[in-house]
Write a protein that holds these residues in place. Structure first.
Motif, PDB file in Angstrom:
ATOM      1  N   THR A  71      -2.977   1.466   1.170  1.00 40.24           N
ATOM      2  CA  THR A  71      -2.212   0.228   1.030  1.00 40.24           C
ATOM      3  C   THR A  71      -0.753   0.549   0.749  1.00 40.24           C
ATOM      4  OG1 THR A  71      -4.172  -0.834   0.090  1.00 40.24           O
ATOM      5  CG2 THR A  71      -2.069  -1.977  -0.203  1.00 40.24           C
ATOM      6  N   ALA A  72       0.148  -0.063   1.519  1.00 41.96           N
ATOM      7  CA  ALA A  72       1.587   0.148   1.326  1.00 41.96           C
ATOM      8  C   ALA A  72       2.129  -0.855   0.315  1.00 41.96           C
ATOM      9  CB  ALA A  72       2.317  -0.001   2.651  1.00 41.96           C
ATOM     10  N   VAL A  73       3.009  -0.350  -0.542  1.00 44.65           N
ATOM     11  CA  VAL A  73       3.719  -1.176  -1.519  1.00 44.65           C
ATOM     12  C   VAL A  73       5.194  -0.800  -1.398  1.00 44.65           C
ATOM     13  CG1 VAL A  73       3.994  -1.769  -3.951  1.00 44.65           C
ATOM     14  CG2 VAL A  73       1.720  -1.188  -3.056  1.00 44.65           C
ATOM     15  N   VAL A  74       6.045  -1.797  -1.125  1.00 43.36           N
ATOM     16  CA  VAL A  74       7.459  -1.529  -0.877  1.00 43.36           C
ATOM     17  C   VAL A  74       8.314  -2.353  -1.836  1.00 43.36           C
ATOM     18  CG1 VAL A  74       9.284  -1.508   0.873  1.00 43.36           C
ATOM     19  CG2 VAL A  74       6.908  -1.151   1.552  1.00 43.36           C
ATOM     20  N   HIS A  75       9.326  -1.694  -2.403  1.00 47.01           N
ATOM     21  CA  HIS A  75      10.275  -2.367  -3.299  1.00 47.01           C
ATOM     22  C   HIS A  75      11.697  -2.009  -2.899  1.00 47.01           C
ATOM     23  CE1 HIS A  75       6.680  -2.404  -5.914  1.00 47.01           C
ATOM     24  NE2 HIS A  75       7.199  -3.541  -6.353  1.00 47.01           N
ATOM     25  N   GLY A  76      12.600  -2.932  -3.146  1.00 50.59           N
ATOM     26  CA  GLY A  76      14.023  -2.648  -3.088  1.00 50.59           C
ATOM     27  C   GLY A  76      14.484  -2.508  -4.524  1.00 50.59           C
ATOM     28  N   ILE A  77      15.116  -1.403  -4.855  1.00 50.37           N
ATOM     29  CA  ILE A  77      15.566  -1.184  -6.231  1.00 50.37           C
ATOM     30  C   ILE A  77      17.044  -1.516  -6.302  1.00 50.37           C
ATOM     31  CG2 ILE A  77      15.800   0.489  -8.099  1.00 50.37           C
ATOM     32  CD1 ILE A  77      13.397   1.965  -6.838  1.00 50.37           C
ATOM     33  N   VAL A  78      17.342  -2.561  -7.094  1.00 50.39           N
ATOM     34  CA  VAL A  78      18.712  -3.049  -7.242  1.00 50.39           C
ATOM     35  C   VAL A  78      19.059  -2.985  -8.732  1.00 50.39           C
ATOM     36  CG1 VAL A  78      20.284  -5.000  -6.894  1.00 50.39           C
ATOM     37  CG2 VAL A  78      18.411  -4.601  -5.271  1.00 50.39           C
ATOM     38  N   GLY A  79      20.068  -2.198  -9.068  1.00 48.00           N
ATOM     39  CA  GLY A  79      20.466  -2.070 -10.467  1.00 48.00           C
ATOM     40  C   GLY A  79      19.331  -1.557 -11.348  1.00 48.00           C
ATOM     41  N   GLY A  80      18.485  -0.696 -10.783  1.00 49.79           N
ATOM     42  CA  GLY A  80      17.372  -0.136 -11.533  1.00 49.79           C
ATOM     43  C   GLY A  80      16.145  -1.021 -11.609  1.00 49.79           C
ATOM     44  N   VAL A  81      16.223  -2.219 -11.028  1.00 51.78           N
ATOM     45  CA  VAL A  81      15.110  -3.169 -11.083  1.00 51.78           C
ATOM     46  C   VAL A  81      14.384  -3.192  -9.732  1.00 51.78           C
ATOM     47  CG1 VAL A  81      14.466  -5.590 -11.446  1.00 51.78           C
ATOM     48  CG2 VAL A  81      16.349  -4.590 -12.759  1.00 51.78           C
ATOM     49  N   PRO A  82      13.069  -2.874  -9.703  1.00 54.43           N
ATOM     50  CA  PRO A  82      12.316  -2.939  -8.445  1.00 54.43           C
ATOM     51  C   PRO A  82      11.966  -4.381  -8.076  1.00 54.43           C
ATOM     52  CG  PRO A  82      10.924  -2.080 -10.210  1.00 54.43           C
ATOM     53  CD  PRO A  82      12.281  -2.335 -10.794  1.00 54.43           C
ATOM     54  N   LEU A  83      12.390  -4.794  -6.889  1.00 50.47           N
ATOM     55  CA  LEU A  83      12.102  -6.135  -6.382  1.00 50.47           C
ATOM     56  C   LEU A  83      11.175  -6.008  -5.173  1.00 50.47           C
ATOM     57  CD1 LEU A  83      15.781  -7.446  -6.468  1.00 50.47           C
ATOM     58  CD2 LEU A  83      13.996  -7.866  -8.160  1.00 50.47           C
ATOM     59  N   PRO A  84      10.100  -6.802  -5.106  1.00 53.94           N
ATOM     60  CA  PRO A  84       9.174  -6.705  -3.970  1.00 53.94           C
ATOM     61  C   PRO A  84       9.889  -6.885  -2.630  1.00 53.94           C
ATOM     62  CG  PRO A  84       8.286  -8.144  -5.662  1.00 53.94           C
ATOM     63  CD  PRO A  84       9.712  -7.841  -6.048  1.00 53.94           C
ATOM     64  N   PHE A  85       9.541  -6.043  -1.680  1.00 52.90           N
ATOM     65  CA  PHE A  85      10.105  -6.062  -0.333  1.00 52.90           C
ATOM     66  C   PHE A  85       8.899  -6.177   0.597  1.00 52.90           C
ATOM     67  CE2 PHE A  85      12.914  -5.370   3.029  1.00 52.90           C
ATOM     68  CZ  PHE A  85      14.140  -4.861   2.658  1.00 52.90           C
ATOM     69  N   PRO A  86       8.438  -7.410   0.857  1.00 52.73           N
ATOM     70  CA  PRO A  86       7.196  -7.574   1.621  1.00 52.73           C
ATOM     71  C   PRO A  86       7.302  -7.050   3.056  1.00 52.73           C
ATOM     72  CG  PRO A  86       8.273  -9.695   1.272  1.00 52.73           C
ATOM     73  CD  PRO A  86       9.070  -8.674   0.527  1.00 52.73           C
ATOM     74  N   ILE A  87       6.195  -6.435   3.496  1.00 53.55           N
ATOM     75  CA  ILE A  87       6.107  -5.969   4.873  1.00 53.55           C
ATOM     76  C   ILE A  87       4.960  -6.711   5.551  1.00 53.55           C
ATOM     77  CG2 ILE A  87       7.162  -3.713   4.462  1.00 53.55           C
ATOM     78  CD1 ILE A  87       4.332  -2.535   4.370  1.00 53.55           C
ATOM     79  N   PRO A  88       5.015  -6.860   6.886  1.00 53.25           N
ATOM     80  CA  PRO A  88       4.011  -7.671   7.587  1.00 53.25           C
ATOM     81  C   PRO A  88       2.587  -7.128   7.502  1.00 53.25           C
ATOM     82  CG  PRO A  88       5.843  -7.111   9.062  1.00 53.25           C
ATOM     83  CD  PRO A  88       6.069  -6.400   7.773  1.00 53.25           C
ATOM     84  N   VAL A  89       2.429  -5.802   7.498  1.00 47.74           N
ATOM     85  CA  VAL A  89       1.086  -5.207   7.506  1.00 47.74           C
ATOM     86  C   VAL A  89       1.011  -4.147   6.403  1.00 47.74           C
ATOM     87  CG1 VAL A  89      -0.650  -4.000   8.885  1.00 47.74           C
ATOM     88  CG2 VAL A  89       0.943  -5.575  10.006  1.00 47.74           C
ATOM     89  N   PRO A  90       0.562  -4.525   5.204  1.00 48.17           N
ATOM     90  CA  PRO A  90       0.466  -3.538   4.125  1.00 48.17           C
ATOM     91  C   PRO A  90      -0.720  -2.577   4.262  1.00 48.17           C
ATOM     92  CG  PRO A  90      -0.153  -5.713   3.332  1.00 48.17           C
ATOM     93  CD  PRO A  90       0.312  -5.881   4.740  1.00 48.17           C
ATOM     94  N   ASP A  91      -1.673  -2.889   5.147  1.00 48.83           N
ATOM     95  CA  ASP A  91      -2.849  -2.046   5.346  1.00 48.83           C
ATOM     96  C   ASP A  91      -2.467  -0.806   6.152  1.00 48.83           C
ATOM     97  OD1 ASP A  91      -5.283  -0.870   5.940  1.00 48.83           O
ATOM     98  OD2 ASP A  91      -6.190  -2.684   6.760  1.00 48.83           O
ATOM     99  N   GLY A  92      -2.468   0.363   5.475  1.00 47.10           N
ATOM    100  CA  GLY A  92      -2.109   1.611   6.149  1.00 47.10           C
ATOM    101  C   GLY A  92      -3.053   1.971   7.282  1.00 47.10           C
ATOM    102  N   CYS A  93      -4.308   1.501   7.187  1.00 52.34           N
ATOM    103  CA  CYS A  93      -5.295   1.797   8.230  1.00 52.34           C
ATOM    104  C   CYS A  93      -5.015   1.016   9.514  1.00 52.34           C
ATOM    105  CB  CYS A  93      -6.707   1.512   7.715  1.00 52.34           C
ATOM    106  SG  CYS A  93      -7.135   2.515   6.268  1.00 52.34           S
ATOM    107  N   ARG A  94      -4.076   0.074   9.452  1.00 51.20           N
ATOM    108  CA  ARG A  94      -3.642  -0.660  10.640  1.00 51.20           C
ATOM    109  C   ARG A  94      -2.192  -0.302  10.982  1.00 51.20           C
ATOM    110  NH1 ARG A  94      -4.209  -6.466   9.105  1.00 51.20           N
ATOM    111  NH2 ARG A  94      -3.148  -6.760  11.082  1.00 51.20           N
ATOM    112  N   SER A  95      -1.740   0.823  10.425  1.00 48.75           N
ATOM    113  CA  SER A  95      -0.350   1.245  10.614  1.00 48.75           C
ATOM    114  C   SER A  95      -0.272   2.695  11.081  1.00 48.75           C
ATOM    115  CB  SER A  95       0.420   1.068   9.297  1.00 48.75           C
ATOM    116  OG  SER A  95       0.390  -0.273   8.869  1.00 48.75           O
ATOM    117  N   GLY A  96      -1.079   3.013  12.074  1.00 53.25           N
ATOM    118  CA  GLY A  96      -1.035   4.343  12.669  1.00 53.25           C
ATOM    119  C   GLY A  96      -1.982   5.354  12.056  1.00 53.25           C
ATOM    120  N   ILE A  97      -2.621   5.005  10.958  1.00 52.19           N
ATOM    121  CA  ILE A  97      -3.533   5.932  10.284  1.00 52.19           C
ATOM    122  C   ILE A  97      -4.967   5.550  10.609  1.00 52.19           C
ATOM    123  CG2 ILE A  97      -4.380   6.713   8.040  1.00 52.19           C
ATOM    124  CD1 ILE A  97      -1.575   6.240   6.961  1.00 52.19           C
TER     125      ILE A  97
END
Length: 149
Positions: A71-97
């Motif tokens: 499972t992919a989890v993506v954040h944008g870190i702004v000023g040291g604070v992680p903010l969720p950065f949603p992606i369309p397909v968080p399932d790694g098994c549907r992302s080339g793996i």
């Protein structure tokens, strides 16, 4: 092949060998080892992400564990604070793996990073994790970006 054509081919092939992957920091890949990171298009660093566009993120890694899912989890870190950065397909098994993931095998994770038009124009660091069954990082990478109009 004439000399001119031969020189053009040599220069083109030489240019391809000088292509550099995106610079990243490993931020805790405990269940795997990152081999390379590539973001397209990203002709210069930090990558300039244009609002309304999407970018492909490719991470080649070796798994140190067996895992049925990822499972992919993506954040944008702004000023040291992680903010969720949603992606369309968080399932790694549907992302080339191809799952299940096998220990000691190389994988090429491929995902799409959409940059929404409502995002602010800002420099930040993207933190991208791919987690295994035990919620440990198959990979964790950080790379700088700049969101622009």
């Amino acid at each position: 092949m004439d000399v001119c054509t031969g020189l053009i081919v040599v220069f083109c092939l030489t240019g391809l060998t000088w292509a550099q992957p995106v610079k990243y920091i490993d931020c805790g890949s405990t269940s795997g080892k990152v081999i390379s990171v590539d973001i397209n298009p990203c002709p210069s660093e930090p990558c300039q992400l244009h609002k309304g566009d999407s970018y492909s993120v490719n991470v080649t890694f070796i798994s140190n564990v067996e895992s049925d899912k990822s499972t992919a989890v993506v954040h944008g870190i702004v000023g040291g604070v992680p903010l969720p950065f949603p992606i369309p397909v968080p399932d790694g098994c549907r992302s080339g793996i191809q799952c299940p993931i096998k220990k000691g095998q190389n994988y090429n994770y491929q995902a799409l990073l959409p940059v929404k038009s409502e995002y602010p124009s800002i420099k930040c660091v993207v933190e991208w994790e791919l987690r295994d069954d035990d919620n440990k990082d198959l990979f964790c990478i950080k790379f700088p970006v700049q969101i622009v109009n």
